[in-house]
Design a protein around this motif. Structure first.
Motif, PDB file in Angstrom:
ATOM      1  N   ALA A 180      -2.131  -5.487  -4.042  1.00 51.77           N
ATOM      2  CA  ALA A 180      -1.277  -4.546  -4.257  1.00 51.77           C
ATOM      3  C   ALA A 180      -2.193  -3.141  -4.596  1.00 51.77           C
ATOM      4  N   LYS A 181      -1.941  -2.112  -3.941  1.00 50.71           N
ATOM      5  CA  LYS A 181      -2.636  -0.740  -4.430  1.00 50.71           C
ATOM      6  C   LYS A 181      -1.812   0.296  -4.089  1.00 50.71           C
ATOM      7  N   ASP A 222       0.993  -1.232  -0.072  1.00 49.87           N
ATOM      8  CA  ASP A 222      -0.030  -0.081  -0.220  1.00 49.87           C
ATOM      9  C   ASP A 222       0.929   1.052  -0.107  1.00 49.87           C
ATOM     10  N   ASN A 223       0.825   2.040  -1.257  1.00 48.66           N
ATOM     11  CA  ASN A 223       1.408   3.161  -1.138  1.00 48.66           C
ATOM     12  C   ASN A 223       2.885   3.012  -1.090  1.00 48.66           C
ATOM     13  N   TYR A 239      -6.175  -1.394  -8.004  1.00 51.06           N
ATOM     14  CA  TYR A 239      -6.271  -0.220  -9.002  1.00 51.06           C
ATOM     15  C   TYR A 239      -5.660  -0.380 -10.291  1.00 51.06           C
ATOM     16  N   GLY A 240      -5.010  -1.673 -10.434  1.00 46.57           N
ATOM     17  CA  GLY A 240      -4.405  -1.861 -11.887  1.00 46.57           C
ATOM     18  C   GLY A 240      -3.153  -1.442 -11.979  1.00 46.57           C
ATOM     19  N   ASP A 241      -2.475  -0.831 -10.761  1.00 44.22           N
ATOM     20  CA  ASP A 241      -1.101  -0.227 -10.802  1.00 44.22           C
ATOM     21  C   ASP A 241      -0.055  -1.361 -11.692  1.00 44.22           C
ATOM     22  N   ILE A 242      -0.117  -2.578 -11.495  1.00 41.19           N
ATOM     23  CA  ILE A 242       0.798  -3.531 -11.857  1.00 41.19           C
ATOM     24  C   ILE A 242       0.524  -3.973 -13.545  1.00 41.19           C
TER      25      ILE A 242
END
Length: 276
Positions: free
Chosen positions: A48-49, A7-8, A81-84
């Protein structure tokens, strides 16, 4: 050694190109990669976010490392959030055909599938050796038309005690050569996203180390049903003995887990499977 929540987190200065190391005989790729899994993290659901990368690395995640655990194919990472992946709400799975399903996209460089289904985990514990709960598991198409996908341990005594399930009415799982404990029983655990979630149908075809036909198995405190149709419609932990003597069951994640991140699997079931 357990599942994690990122997170972050910012990953900085990872190589954008492949990195190789010259040994005395050949070149070995050694590209630093921000995210990979080890230990318990590669056998449960991670989250994961708010994850960022600068510069964009050659690959953000990698599932191709060798390891001793034969159930590491059951790993999952929820990309909130789709960051990866660029796909919000997707789940990242190792590139094993047991994890491939409708709508999944495979990525060879990362050795992953990116999917949009829900996943749960079933753990068996015979109270003997926790990392040697041997069994063979196959995933089948519930319609009977699709091929079966097998994941079989390579030998007795290797690291294995769980398998993952795709939460869908379109597939079911078959277990064979299940090793029981000294008291002719096994503890069964099922974890899933929310209280009330039901596992797919799981069938036990054979038991390995005790004389116990699957038709003699019982799931304590579960409801015994009279048909597969009733089992498919079940909304609580239930079982059914098929006409050819297989033990079929579904598990309800009926307990709220405590001290769990809101995005992680929230619910679980714990019960005893016994030979009578």
């Amino acid at each position: 050694d357990g599942p994690w929540v990122l997170d972050n987190v910012h990953f900085a200065e990872y190589d954008s190109d492949q990195v190789f190391f010259q040994t005395s005989s050949n070149m070995i790729e050694m590209t630093p990669t921000p995210i990979t899994l080890t230990g318990g993290a590669e056998r449960f659901v991670n989250v994961a976010k708010r994850v960022t990368f600068e510069p964009n690395p050659y690959r953000r995640v990698f599932h191709g490392l060798p390891n001793n655990w034969q159930d590491s194919y059951s790993a999952a990472t929820f990309d909130l959030y789709g960051d990866i992946t660029g796909n919000p709400g997707s789940i990242i799975r190792p590139k094993d055909e047991m994890n491939n399903f409708d709508g999944c996209t495979g990525y060879e460089k990362e050795k992953i599938y990116v999917c949009n289904y829900a996943v749960g985990h079933v753990r068996l514990n015979n109270f003997l050796v926790s990392n040697a709960q041997n069994f063979d598991v196959a995933r089948l198409d519930a319609s009977g038309n699709g091929p079966s996908l097998d994941h079989q341990p390579s030998g007795i005594g290797n690291y294995l005690n769980k398998f993952s399930v795709i939460i869908s009415d379109l597939i079911f799982y078959q277990l064979s050569n299940v090793v029981f404990g000294n008291n002719n029983n096994i503890q069964v655990k099922f974890s899933s996203d929310a209280v009330g979630d039901m596992s797919p149908i799981i069938e036990i075809q054979s038991v390995a180390n005790i004389f116990c036909p699957p038709s003699s198995l019982r799931l304590l405190n579960a409801v015994q049903l009279n048909s597969v149709a009733e089992l498919r419609a079940a909304t609580q932990t239930s079982f059914f003995i098929t006409i050819d003597g297989r033990f079929a069951f579904r598990l309800e994640a009926d307990m709220q887990r405590v001290n769990i991140s809101p995005e992680a699997p929230q619910a679980m079931y714990t019960g005893i499977l016994q030979c009578e």
